[in-house]
Write a protein that holds these residues in place. Structure first.
Motif, PDB file in Angstrom:
ATOM      1  N   THR A  54      48.723  43.287  79.262  1.00 16.12           N
ATOM      2  CA  THR A  54      47.516  43.883  78.689  1.00 16.12           C
ATOM      3  C   THR A  54      47.800  44.885  77.565  1.00 16.12           C
ATOM      4  N   HIS A  55      49.051  44.967  77.130  1.00 15.65           N
ATOM      5  CA  HIS A  55      49.343  45.831  75.975  1.00 15.65           C
ATOM      6  C   HIS A  55      50.591  45.318  75.268  1.00 15.65           C
ATOM      7  N   VAL A  56      50.379  44.576  74.192  1.00 18.00           N
ATOM      8  CA  VAL A  56      51.507  44.093  73.382  1.00 18.00           C
ATOM      9  C   VAL A  56      51.157  44.275  71.902  1.00 18.00           C
ATOM     10  N   HIS A  57      52.183  44.112  71.067  1.00 14.81           N
ATOM     11  CA  HIS A  57      51.980  44.013  69.617  1.00 14.81           C
ATOM     12  C   HIS A  57      52.782  42.797  69.171  1.00 14.81           C
ATOM     13  N   VAL A  58      52.077  41.712  68.838  1.00 10.11           N
ATOM     14  CA  VAL A  58      52.763  40.470  68.462  1.00 10.11           C
ATOM     15  C   VAL A  58      52.510  40.172  66.986  1.00 10.11           C
ATOM     16  N   ILE A 145      37.922  47.029  71.034  1.00 12.64           N
ATOM     17  CA  ILE A 145      38.118  48.114  70.069  1.00 12.64           C
ATOM     18  C   ILE A 145      39.148  49.105  70.610  1.00 12.64           C
ATOM     19  N   LYS A 146      40.166  49.353  69.815  1.00 10.27           N
ATOM     20  CA  LYS A 146      41.223  50.316  70.190  1.00 10.27           C
ATOM     21  C   LYS A 146      41.014  51.609  69.410  1.00 10.27           C
ATOM     22  N   ILE A 147      41.156  52.720  70.103  1.00 12.68           N
ATOM     23  CA  ILE A 147      40.933  54.030  69.489  1.00 12.68           C
ATOM     24  C   ILE A 147      42.144  54.912  69.761  1.00 12.68           C
ATOM     25  N   THR A 201      45.198  53.854  77.725  1.00 15.97           N
ATOM     26  CA  THR A 201      46.548  53.301  77.758  1.00 15.97           C
ATOM     27  C   THR A 201      47.569  54.366  77.378  1.00 15.97           C
ATOM     28  N   HIS A 202      48.701  54.334  78.058  1.00 19.95           N
ATOM     29  CA  HIS A 202      49.764  55.347  78.104  1.00 19.95           C
ATOM     30  C   HIS A 202      49.388  56.391  79.175  1.00 19.95           C
ATOM     31  N   THR A 203      50.105  57.504  79.188  1.00 19.45           N
ATOM     32  CA  THR A 203      49.924  58.485  80.271  1.00 19.45           C
ATOM     33  C   THR A 203      50.101  59.886  79.697  1.00 19.45           C
ATOM     34  N   THR A 279      52.958  46.351  78.663  1.00 20.86           N
ATOM     35  CA  THR A 279      54.331  46.764  78.352  1.00 20.86           C
ATOM     36  C   THR A 279      54.470  47.532  77.048  1.00 20.86           C
ATOM     37  N   ASP A 280      53.510  47.341  76.129  1.00 22.85           N
ATOM     38  CA  ASP A 280      53.646  47.848  74.749  1.00 22.85           C
ATOM     39  C   ASP A 280      54.796  47.142  74.032  1.00 22.85           C
ATOM     40  N   SER A 281      55.066  45.898  74.409  1.00 26.87           N
ATOM     41  CA  SER A 281      56.123  45.124  73.749  1.00 26.87           C
ATOM     42  C   SER A 281      55.925  45.127  72.241  1.00 26.87           C
TER      43      SER A 281
HETATM   44 ZN   LIG Z   1      50.894  49.909  71.673  1.00 27.78          ZN
END
Ligand SMILES: [Zn+2]
Length: 370
Positions: A54-58, A145-147, A201-203, A279-281
């Protein structure tokens, strides 16, 4: 694509593995097993829904190919300066299904603009600019939408105001889109949750979440994608820098610690919030840490279990709960009529999460990954 019957599989039902049974795959979907299907004996291996990161950058097909081999069948891209880059990776047969955020909302003069190539359309100048920002994303095909909710207390940081974050969330909801807030601290978690973000997302990294935060969480519903693998990278690569270590000793609340990240997971879990696997891959050298595609989802599962989730909870965070949160109603569980996105592993991952690494087979939309 001919029909296949996977015999002697133990199906993960979201809680445990069932008794050995047969699962059919036909026309890209899970079916009841039919007589004419090619039979594949799976020798009692565990059959899981394909994993949703649920968290990647491809940015390249190669990223999808690697992830597929590790059992990742859906990849949710969480931000790119050009929506067309991950957008061109959507809908490729036999590869993970990609969804995109496109440009993320950020403040004028932010590091996303200065250092990461985000253009003027990504900056939101104030609450009055929120509807324009969301309309631009809709036009570019963003699925959500990502903020970026940044912390103005960190030296050199340009942050959106809480009012602007709230306006973007409201504009996204008016357009029928989910909002995912990038957060970096207890304060930014508070801003994002007060603004009504659906997902954070993140902590927190520099401090613990206090009783006031727990009281806020008790009044809200919010899903978290902690990206613990990335948080560990941030602590090592940024928190370990001399300037940050010095700041951490001089200014309270500036010292980054990985145990703050795991404590964030525990706080959300205790409050009954859904915890998802992301993962934020990425392989962008401008980010705090490069996280490998595919393999890192197994690392993230392991870290979430170490942070207090049960193995089944962690697995739901990469399957049914992830699908439910993002409205992907065609996947995330093994049932007739759902997409045949499947991961076959040895052992019992509901007992030992490391079993997800013992991969015996992966199917995406009914096509076996070779
Ligand atoms: Zn990211």
């Amino acid at each position: 694509m001919s029909a296949v019957a996977l015999t002697n599989v133990r199906v993960f039902d979201g809680v445990k593995l069932g008794d050995p049974t047969t699962v059919g795959v036909d026309g890209g979907l899970i079916t009841a097993a039919t007589k004419h299907a090619e039979r594949v004996d799976c020798h009692g291996a565990a059959l899981l829904p394909g994993l949703i990161d649920t968290h990647v950058h491809v940015t390249e097909v190669a990223h999808l190919r690697v992830a597929a081999r590790w059992g990742v069948t859906t990849m949710l891209d969480m931000g790119c300066w050009d929506a067309g880059i991950p957008g061109k990776l959507k809908g490729l047969p036999g590869l993970p299904d990609v969804r995109i955020a496109g440009n993320l909302a950020n403040a004028p003069g932010s590091h996303f603009v200065k250092h990461m190539g985000f253009g003027p359309s990504s900056t939101v100048t104030g609450p009055q600019d929120a509807t324009r920002f969301v309309a631009d994303r809709v036009a570019e095909g963003s699925d959500y939408i990502k903020i970026a909710v940044e912390d103005p207390k960190i030296p050199g940081t340009k942050a959106l105001s809480p009012e602007t974050v709230t306006a973007v969330v409201e504009a996204a909801h008016t357009a029928g889109l989910l909002t995912i807030a990038h957060v970096v601290s207890a304060d930014t978690l508070t801003v994002a949750i007060r603004a009504g973000a659906d997902i954070v997302t993140h902590t927190a990294l520099t401090s613990e979440l206090d009783a006031e935060f727990e009281a806020l969480l008790a009044r809200r519903q919010v899903v978290i994608v902690p990206t613990l693998t990335m948080m560990d990278g941030v602590v090592r690569n940024i928190g370990g820098k001399l300037i940050m270590r010095v700041l951490g000793t001089v200014i309270p609340g500036m010292r980054m610690r990985y145990d703050h990240a795991t404590a964030t997971v525990a706080t959300f879990r205790k409050a009954g919030m859904t915890v998802l696997v992301g993962t934020d891959s990425n392989d962008n050298v401008k980010t705090p840490a490069q996280v490998p595609y595919g393999e890192s989802i197994h690392e993230e599962l392991h870290r979430l279990v170490a942070a207090g989730l049960s193995p089944a909870e962690a697995l739901r965070g990469a399957t049914s709960a992830a699908a439910g949160t993002f409205g992907l109603s065609d996947r995330g569980v093994i049932a007739p009529g759902r997409r045949a996105d499947l991961l076959l592993v040895g052992g019992d991952p509901t007992v030992d999460i490391a079993a997800t690494r013992d991969i015996r087979g992966v199917w995406i939309g009914g096509t076996r990954v070779r």
